[in-house]
Design a protein around this motif. Structure first.
Motif, PDB file in Angstrom:
ATOM      1  N   ILE A   1      24.623  40.886  63.503  1.00  0.00           N
ATOM      2  CA  ILE A   1      24.683  39.452  63.199  1.00  0.00           C
ATOM      3  C   ILE A   1      23.614  39.027  62.193  1.00  0.00           C
ATOM      4  N   CYS A   2      22.905  39.993  61.647  1.00  0.00           N
ATOM      5  CA  CYS A   2      21.857  39.710  60.677  1.00  0.00           C
ATOM      6  C   CYS A   2      22.451  39.142  59.385  1.00  0.00           C
ATOM      7  N   CYS A   3      21.812  38.127  58.857  1.00  0.00           N
ATOM      8  CA  CYS A   3      22.192  37.549  57.559  1.00  0.00           C
ATOM      9  C   CYS A   3      20.926  37.027  56.891  1.00  0.00           C
ATOM     10  N   LYS A   4      21.042  36.535  55.676  1.00  0.00           N
ATOM     11  CA  LYS A   4      19.836  36.117  54.954  1.00  0.00           C
ATOM     12  C   LYS A   4      19.147  34.912  55.621  1.00  0.00           C
ATOM     13  N   GLU A   5      19.900  34.128  56.378  1.00  0.00           N
ATOM     14  CA  GLU A   5      19.305  32.970  57.044  1.00  0.00           C
ATOM     15  C   GLU A   5      18.451  33.364  58.250  1.00  0.00           C
ATOM     16  N   ASN A   6      18.804  34.467  58.914  1.00  0.00           N
ATOM     17  CA  ASN A   6      18.078  34.817  60.135  1.00  0.00           C
ATOM     18  C   ASN A   6      17.336  36.151  60.048  1.00  0.00           C
ATOM     19  N   ILE A   7      17.285  36.749  58.876  1.00  0.00           N
ATOM     20  CA  ILE A   7      16.705  38.096  58.742  1.00  0.00           C
ATOM     21  C   ILE A   7      15.217  38.124  59.101  1.00  0.00           C
ATOM     22  N   GLU A   8      14.479  37.100  58.723  1.00  0.00           N
ATOM     23  CA  GLU A   8      13.045  37.079  59.037  1.00  0.00           C
ATOM     24  C   GLU A   8      12.810  37.009  60.539  1.00  0.00           C
ATOM     25  N   ILE A   9      13.592  36.191  61.219  1.00  0.00           N
ATOM     26  CA  ILE A   9      13.462  36.063  62.679  1.00  0.00           C
ATOM     27  C   ILE A   9      13.766  37.401  63.344  1.00  0.00           C
ATOM     28  N   ILE A  10      14.847  38.052  62.891  1.00  0.00           N
ATOM     29  CA  ILE A  10      15.242  39.328  63.496  1.00  0.00           C
ATOM     30  C   ILE A  10      14.195  40.402  63.217  1.00  0.00           C
ATOM     31  N   LEU A  11      13.681  40.465  62.004  1.00  0.00           N
ATOM     32  CA  LEU A  11      12.663  41.465  61.684  1.00  0.00           C
ATOM     33  C   LEU A  11      11.392  41.264  62.514  1.00  0.00           C
ATOM     34  N   LYS A  12      10.963  40.016  62.680  1.00  0.00           N
ATOM     35  CA  LYS A  12       9.776  39.746  63.510  1.00  0.00           C
ATOM     36  C   LYS A  12      10.019  40.197  64.951  1.00  0.00           C
ATOM     37  N   GLU A  13      11.211  39.913  65.453  1.00  0.00           N
ATOM     38  CA  GLU A  13      11.551  40.314  66.819  1.00  0.00           C
ATOM     39  C   GLU A  13      11.579  41.837  66.945  1.00  0.00           C
ATOM     40  N   LEU A  14      12.193  42.494  65.995  1.00  0.00           N
ATOM     41  CA  LEU A  14      12.276  43.964  66.035  1.00  0.00           C
ATOM     42  C   LEU A  14      10.891  44.605  65.942  1.00  0.00           C
ATOM     43  N   GLN A  15       9.980  43.980  65.189  1.00  0.00           N
ATOM     44  CA  GLN A  15       8.622  44.524  65.069  1.00  0.00           C
ATOM     45  C   GLN A  15       7.888  44.499  66.406  1.00  0.00           C
TER      46      GLN A  15
END
Length: 194
Positions: free
Chosen positions: A140-154
């Motif tokens: 469900i990753c897209c350019k609008e939520n990519i930063e949120i997902i990357l922070k969560e994955l980190q």
């Protein structure tokens, strides 16, 4: 003489008509046809069942609409909400629901993007559910939520479970690849329009 009858025109005409029992009733059954009244009735009648407390019923109705229903935004929203609601269940049931969400999210990620935080891994999640949530997050990753997902994955990289950490690192790579591919596509689109 004998008169020859051209049967090919008759056969071609029959192939253009929807076959008996088809869900479409229009002239062009593949693209423009209206839904058969029985098909429309089953879809309309099943929507209230999305509010059922029975997980199996909700999954069946979601599958019906996913595979046989319209792609209207209101229906997609209802399906997404129903699946997220039944996700708050026992971990075994969560696994079944997450599997369904995972397969749907690959084809239609928009259905689950509004519920992004529901797929964040909790410390109490069993490993099998954690791994599915990672797959869903990358789908469900897209350019609008990519930063949120990357922070969560980190944050998942600091976990004690080695298998989960390795999968989280792979998920970070997939999300980063998607970001690079997306920016490369937008760059090439921009350069072609200049």
């Amino acid at each position: 003489g004998e008169e020859t009858v051209d049967l090919s025109a008759e056969v071609d005409e029959q192939h253009l008509k929807p076959e008996l029992g088809s869900i479409f009733t229009g002239e062009n059954a593949d693209t423009e046809g209206d839904l058969d009244p029985d098909h429309r009735l089953v879809l309309k009648s099943s929507l209230p069942l999305l509010k059922s407390r029975n997980t199996g019923v909700v999954l069946a109705v979601c599958a019906l609409h996913y595979y046989c229903g319209s792609q209207s935004s209101s229906t997609i929203t209802q399906i997404g909400k129903a699946l997220i609601r039944i996700l708050r269940n026992r971990r075994e049931m969560q696994y079944v629901v997450l599997n369904s969400i995972n397969s749907m999210a690959r084809d239609r990620p928009l259905m689950f993007r509004p519920f992004l935080s529901e797929f964040f891994v909790k410390s109490t999640d069993p490993t099998f559910n954690r791994l599915l949530k990672l797959e869903i997050l990358t789908s469900i990753c897209c350019k609008e939520n990519i930063e949120i997902i990357l922070k969560e994955l980190q944050t998942y990289v600091k976990d004690k479970n080695c298998k989960f950490v390795c999968t989280a690192i792979r998920a970070i790579g997939r999300v980063a690849d998607a970001a690079v591919d997306g920016s490369a596509q937008s760059d090439s689109h921009t350069s072609t329009t200049l």
